[in-house]
Scaffold this motif. Structure first.
Motif, PDB file in Angstrom:
ATOM      1  N   PHE A   1      57.988  20.182  58.540  1.00 40.89           N
ATOM      2  CA  PHE A   1      57.787  21.533  58.976  1.00 40.89           C
ATOM      3  C   PHE A   1      56.369  21.847  59.068  1.00 40.89           C
ATOM      4  O   PHE A   1      55.797  22.511  60.096  1.00 40.89           O
ATOM      5  CB  PHE A   1      58.402  22.601  58.189  1.00 40.89           C
ATOM      6  CG  PHE A   1      58.148  23.812  58.390  1.00 40.89           C
ATOM      7  CD1 PHE A   1      58.731  24.587  59.583  1.00 40.89           C
ATOM      8  CD2 PHE A   1      57.432  24.787  57.630  1.00 40.89           C
ATOM      9  CE1 PHE A   1      58.656  25.857  59.849  1.00 40.89           C
ATOM     10  CE2 PHE A   1      56.959  26.172  57.728  1.00 40.89           C
ATOM     11  CZ  PHE A   1      57.616  26.671  59.150  1.00 40.89           C
ATOM     12  N   PHE A   2      55.302  21.712  58.087  1.00 40.28           N
ATOM     13  CA  PHE A   2      53.970  21.839  57.989  1.00 40.28           C
ATOM     14  C   PHE A   2      53.299  20.908  59.066  1.00 40.28           C
ATOM     15  O   PHE A   2      52.228  21.384  59.742  1.00 40.28           O
ATOM     16  CB  PHE A   2      53.396  21.776  56.623  1.00 40.28           C
ATOM     17  CG  PHE A   2      53.641  23.087  55.793  1.00 40.28           C
ATOM     18  CD1 PHE A   2      53.292  24.349  56.466  1.00 40.28           C
ATOM     19  CD2 PHE A   2      54.508  22.970  54.648  1.00 40.28           C
ATOM     20  CE1 PHE A   2      53.370  25.427  55.505  1.00 40.28           C
ATOM     21  CE2 PHE A   2      54.722  24.170  53.968  1.00 40.28           C
ATOM     22  CZ  PHE A   2      54.239  25.331  54.363  1.00 40.28           C
ATOM     23  N   GLY A   3      53.721  19.902  59.165  1.00 46.41           N
ATOM     24  CA  GLY A   3      53.266  18.651  60.023  1.00 46.41           C
ATOM     25  C   GLY A   3      53.491  19.320  61.572  1.00 46.41           C
ATOM     26  O   GLY A   3      52.712  19.193  62.593  1.00 46.41           O
ATOM     27  N   LEU A   4      54.511  19.993  61.920  1.00 52.03           N
ATOM     28  CA  LEU A   4      54.793  20.078  63.007  1.00 52.03           C
ATOM     29  C   LEU A   4      54.007  21.573  63.516  1.00 52.03           C
ATOM     30  O   LEU A   4      53.398  21.802  64.514  1.00 52.03           O
ATOM     31  CB  LEU A   4      56.188  20.488  63.338  1.00 52.03           C
ATOM     32  CG  LEU A   4      57.076  19.526  63.382  1.00 52.03           C
ATOM     33  CD1 LEU A   4      58.889  19.960  63.420  1.00 52.03           C
ATOM     34  CD2 LEU A   4      56.990  18.460  64.863  1.00 52.03           C
ATOM     35  N   LEU A   5      53.989  22.499  62.437  1.00 57.67           N
ATOM     36  CA  LEU A   5      52.894  23.629  62.525  1.00 57.67           C
ATOM     37  C   LEU A   5      51.597  23.304  62.848  1.00 57.67           C
ATOM     38  O   LEU A   5      50.924  23.709  63.621  1.00 57.67           O
ATOM     39  CB  LEU A   5      52.985  24.586  61.612  1.00 57.67           C
ATOM     40  CG  LEU A   5      54.382  25.397  61.526  1.00 57.67           C
ATOM     41  CD1 LEU A   5      54.355  26.156  60.058  1.00 57.67           C
ATOM     42  CD2 LEU A   5      54.481  26.216  62.464  1.00 57.67           C
ATOM     43  N   LEU A   6      51.157  22.329  62.042  1.00 62.24           N
ATOM     44  CA  LEU A   6      49.644  21.740  62.119  1.00 62.24           C
ATOM     45  C   LEU A   6      49.737  20.990  63.650  1.00 62.24           C
ATOM     46  O   LEU A   6      48.605  21.344  64.356  1.00 62.24           O
ATOM     47  CB  LEU A   6      49.252  20.812  61.122  1.00 62.24           C
ATOM     48  CG  LEU A   6      47.759  20.012  61.011  1.00 62.24           C
ATOM     49  CD1 LEU A   6      46.946  21.548  60.885  1.00 62.24           C
ATOM     50  CD2 LEU A   6      47.900  19.378  59.946  1.00 62.24           C
ATOM     51  N   GLY A   7      50.609  20.413  64.132  1.00 60.07           N
ATOM     52  CA  GLY A   7      50.412  19.877  65.254  1.00 60.07           C
ATOM     53  C   GLY A   7      50.347  20.802  66.519  1.00 60.07           C
ATOM     54  O   GLY A   7      49.624  20.491  67.622  1.00 60.07           O
ATOM     55  N   ILE A   8      51.125  22.015  66.370  1.00 53.75           N
ATOM     56  CA  ILE A   8      51.240  22.742  67.424  1.00 53.75           C
ATOM     57  C   ILE A   8      49.873  23.456  67.335  1.00 53.75           C
ATOM     58  O   ILE A   8      49.218  23.624  68.596  1.00 53.75           O
ATOM     59  CB  ILE A   8      52.082  24.068  66.973  1.00 53.75           C
ATOM     60  CG1 ILE A   8      53.374  23.491  67.276  1.00 53.75           C
ATOM     61  CG2 ILE A   8      51.546  25.199  68.080  1.00 53.75           C
ATOM     62  CD1 ILE A   8      54.491  24.491  66.836  1.00 53.75           C
ATOM     63  N   VAL A   9      49.229  23.685  66.259  1.00 54.22           N
ATOM     64  CA  VAL A   9      47.685  24.205  66.264  1.00 54.22           C
ATOM     65  C   VAL A   9      46.646  23.250  66.844  1.00 54.22           C
ATOM     66  O   VAL A   9      45.779  23.675  67.644  1.00 54.22           O
ATOM     67  CB  VAL A   9      47.494  24.635  64.663  1.00 54.22           C
ATOM     68  CG1 VAL A   9      46.027  25.069  64.658  1.00 54.22           C
ATOM     69  CG2 VAL A   9      48.256  25.909  64.371  1.00 54.22           C
ATOM     70  N   THR A  10      46.826  21.928  66.472  1.00 48.67           N
ATOM     71  CA  THR A  10      45.874  21.083  66.928  1.00 48.67           C
ATOM     72  C   THR A  10      45.898  20.448  67.968  1.00 48.67           C
ATOM     73  O   THR A  10      44.988  19.975  68.489  1.00 48.67           O
ATOM     74  CB  THR A  10      45.585  19.996  65.659  1.00 48.67           C
ATOM     75  OG1 THR A  10      46.709  19.280  65.693  1.00 48.67           O
ATOM     76  CG2 THR A  10      45.134  20.394  64.300  1.00 48.67           C
ATOM     77  N   GLY A  11      47.367  20.296  68.766  1.00 46.84           N
ATOM     78  CA  GLY A  11      47.469  19.975  69.878  1.00 46.84           C
ATOM     79  C   GLY A  11      47.925  18.227  69.749  1.00 46.84           C
ATOM     80  O   GLY A  11      48.561  17.935  70.677  1.00 46.84           O
ATOM     81  N   GLY A  12      47.829  17.719  68.718  1.00 48.32           N
ATOM     82  CA  GLY A  12      48.477  16.371  68.568  1.00 48.32           C
ATOM     83  C   GLY A  12      49.456  16.291  67.664  1.00 48.32           C
ATOM     84  O   GLY A  12      49.685  17.405  66.768  1.00 48.32           O
ATOM     85  N   PHE A  13      50.464  15.559  67.750  1.00 47.36           N
ATOM     86  CA  PHE A  13      51.727  15.456  66.941  1.00 47.36           C
ATOM     87  C   PHE A  13      51.853  14.484  66.112  1.00 47.36           C
ATOM     88  O   PHE A  13      52.356  14.864  64.867  1.00 47.36           O
ATOM     89  CB  PHE A  13      52.996  15.831  67.978  1.00 47.36           C
ATOM     90  CG  PHE A  13      53.008  17.040  68.280  1.00 47.36           C
ATOM     91  CD1 PHE A  13      53.791  18.108  67.538  1.00 47.36           C
ATOM     92  CD2 PHE A  13      52.713  17.377  69.642  1.00 47.36           C
ATOM     93  CE1 PHE A  13      53.937  19.438  67.971  1.00 47.36           C
ATOM     94  CE2 PHE A  13      52.968  19.016  70.032  1.00 47.36           C
ATOM     95  CZ  PHE A  13      53.473  19.922  69.200  1.00 47.36           C
ATOM     96  N   LEU A  14      51.699  13.199  66.348  1.00 42.67           N
ATOM     97  CA  LEU A  14      51.885  12.194  65.414  1.00 42.67           C
ATOM     98  C   LEU A  14      51.201  12.237  64.267  1.00 42.67           C
ATOM     99  O   LEU A  14      51.610  12.115  63.177  1.00 42.67           O
ATOM    100  CB  LEU A  14      51.777  10.817  66.161  1.00 42.67           C
ATOM    101  CG  LEU A  14      52.253   9.689  65.663  1.00 42.67           C
ATOM    102  CD1 LEU A  14      53.740   9.638  65.234  1.00 42.67           C
ATOM    103  CD2 LEU A  14      51.992   8.349  66.290  1.00 42.67           C
ATOM    104  N   GLY A  15      49.963  12.378  64.453  1.00 43.88           N
ATOM    105  CA  GLY A  15      48.954  12.319  62.900  1.00 43.88           C
ATOM    106  C   GLY A  15      49.131  13.473  62.051  1.00 43.88           C
ATOM    107  O   GLY A  15      49.546  13.414  61.232  1.00 43.88           O
ATOM    108  N   PRO A  16      49.571  14.785  62.836  1.00 48.56           N
ATOM    109  CA  PRO A  16      49.683  15.817  61.831  1.00 48.56           C
ATOM    110  C   PRO A  16      51.165  15.667  61.058  1.00 48.56           C
ATOM    111  O   PRO A  16      51.443  16.171  59.970  1.00 48.56           O
ATOM    112  CB  PRO A  16      49.751  17.152  62.568  1.00 48.56           C
ATOM    113  CG  PRO A  16      48.578  16.604  63.869  1.00 48.56           C
ATOM    114  CD  PRO A  16      48.949  15.121  63.783  1.00 48.56           C
TER     115      PRO A  16
END
Length: 167
Positions: free
Chosen positions: A91-106
């Motif tokens: 959940f937090f990784g997906l939220l971080l991915g939305i904010v940063t633009g990348g998805f796999l790393g977050p």
């Protein structure tokens, strides 16, 4: 079971304090062994165009019941921490991915961080209990019976309607 009525469980009842709970008032018009039956009775009253705002369901002879679900072991505790931590991390990784633009790393960072957090947050309390509580359970508040109370001015009518229901 929530009470959204300001000042009590029955409209027009005594208001002892703003927002403070007050004892229910009214005459008993029916009594049931389960909350589902009491709820069904009030629903029947509503379907019969009875003013249900004059009705209260009261649980009598309250009991706190702890239902044991099973034995806890280190394997179950760690597995539960791993799964709940992984979900939280995703959940937090997906939220971080939305904010940063990348998805796999977050997503991977969130997953790893969540798993670590989940393992720690479940294993530390279990270890601290030192075997004093090696079981999982849920708590419920239940009543021995559920009374349906009604404003005295409409109690006889409500009792007659429920008598036809035959619950």
């Amino acid at each position: 079971m929530t009470n959204s009525m300001p000042g009590g469980s029955v409209p027009g009842g005594p208001q002892r304090g703003r927002g403070l709970p007050t004892p229910p008032t009214g005459w008993p018009i029916a009594s049931y062994t389960t909350y589902a039956d009491a709820q069904r009775a009030v629903d029947h009253l509503a379907d019969s165009q009875f003013p249900v705002e004059k009705v209260t369901i009261v649980g009598v002879d309250l009991m706190q019941v702890e239902r044991v679900l099973g034995r806890l072991t280190w394997a179950k505790v760690l597995a539960g921490g791993l799964v709940s931590g992984a979900w939280l991390g995703v959940f937090f990784g997906l939220l971080l991915g939305i904010v940063t633009g990348g998805f796999l790393g977050p997503l991977l960072l969130g997953l790893v961080g969540g798993v670590i957090f989940g393992l720690i947050s479940t294993s530390v309390p279990y270890a601290a209990s030192r075997g004093q509580r090696d079981f999982a359970s849920t708590m419920q508040l239940v009543a021995g019976r559920y009374d349906v109370l009604c404003d005295p001015s409409r109690a006889e009518e409500g009792r007659d309607i429920l008598a036809r229901l035959g619950l």
